[in-house]
Design a protein around this motif. Sequence first.
Motif, PDB file in Angstrom:
ATOM      1  N   PRO A 128       7.428   1.082  13.044  1.00 14.25           N
ATOM      2  CA  PRO A 128       6.461   0.848  14.036  1.00 14.25           C
ATOM      3  C   PRO A 128       5.843  -0.441  14.071  1.00 14.25           C
ATOM      4  N   ALA A 129       5.821  -1.247  13.121  1.00 16.90           N
ATOM      5  CA  ALA A 129       5.366  -2.543  13.125  1.00 16.90           C
ATOM      6  C   ALA A 129       6.465  -3.604  13.689  1.00 16.90           C
ATOM      7  N   ALA A 130       7.839  -3.171  13.373  1.00 13.49           N
ATOM      8  CA  ALA A 130       8.788  -4.037  14.051  1.00 13.49           C
ATOM      9  C   ALA A 130       9.074  -3.863  15.446  1.00 13.49           C
ATOM     10  N   ALA A 150       0.999  -1.083  -0.079  1.00 15.15           N
ATOM     11  CA  ALA A 150      -0.174  -0.154   0.038  1.00 15.15           C
ATOM     12  C   ALA A 150       0.902   1.099  -0.017  1.00 15.15           C
ATOM     13  N   ALA A 151       1.935   1.202   0.828  1.00 15.92           N
ATOM     14  CA  ALA A 151       2.883   2.531   0.722  1.00 15.92           C
ATOM     15  C   ALA A 151       3.507   2.534  -0.345  1.00 15.92           C
ATOM     16  N   PRO A 155       8.268   7.649  -0.317  1.00 14.02           N
ATOM     17  CA  PRO A 155       9.876   6.957  -0.706  1.00 14.02           C
ATOM     18  C   PRO A 155      10.084   6.166   0.186  1.00 14.02           C
ATOM     19  N   GLY A 156      11.175   5.459  -0.153  1.00 17.45           N
ATOM     20  CA  GLY A 156      11.698   4.435   0.646  1.00 17.45           C
ATOM     21  C   GLY A 156      12.277   4.674   2.027  1.00 17.45           C
ATOM     22  N   GLU A 158       8.159   4.962   8.838  1.00 15.92           N
ATOM     23  CA  GLU A 158       6.677   5.283   9.083  1.00 15.92           C
ATOM     24  C   GLU A 158       5.711   3.871   8.783  1.00 15.92           C
ATOM     25  N   VAL A 159       6.499   2.893   8.332  1.00 12.21           N
ATOM     26  CA  VAL A 159       5.553   1.509   8.152  1.00 12.21           C
ATOM     27  C   VAL A 159       6.335   0.429   8.839  1.00 12.21           C
TER      28      VAL A 159
END
Length: 263
Positions: free
Chosen positions: A182-184, A164-165, A171-172, A178-179
């Motif tokens: 936080p998830a990790a 989705a990102a 940008p990488g 930002e993705v």
Amino acid sequence: MIASRQPLPLGRASLLGLAGTLAFLGLWAAIAHSGLVQHLFLPTPIEVTRRFLTLLTTPFAGGTLTAHLVSSVQRFLSGYLLAALVGVPLGLMMGWSRLLDDIVTPVFDALRFIAPIAWVPFAALWFGTGVGGPILIIFAGAFPPCLINAYRGARYVDPRLMEAAAMLGTPGYRVVTEVMLPAALPSIVAGLRISAGLGWQSLVGAELIVASTGVGYMMVQAQGAVSTTTVMVGMIAIGLFGVAVDTTLRLIETRIRIHLGHA
């Protein structure tokens, strides 16, 4: 089918912990008073406690217990923070970039199996008894868990979030910060907790050989002076600080998991 383990109520867990501690101290005192071990080599808990209190104000091997502990903590934080600042971003980037993963993994896999204490001869040759030697050894112990857990956290991020990102043209670097980050985060904090324990253990090993201050150095000097109480005080100080660090990181890890669970 094995039932899942339920956490005990805080009050009961505390009582059980206190009971275990008292049982350990009672066994220690009983063996010390029994004469099975020479008193010189196994003092009683009361004698060690008195020595602990004495060393808080009376210098030994160039400093009080507090001064030696502060010196050790400063070295530990320097090596530990360096390991986190290098290991976490590198692990995330390896999880994001297959190319970087293929480049770094062979070298990392070879180096991470070298025990931190094996770096002591190099640390002594390169830095002598300066601060650089212990920091190198702490880094060697603390770096692998930081990188591995950050990498695992990045690899287990939901691919749909990444897709989705990418579809939105993110940008990488923003995908990572930002993705992926936080998830990790739970995995990263778990790695930092493991890293702290290994780094602290590595520091004490380093101070036994390549330092002129610190708790490990104090213990070596106490061994030469045949002061068993001082050696045991050093061990207790090491254990107490380690428990404090682990408890703090465990609380942070729990808070993060609760927050993400409610997010």
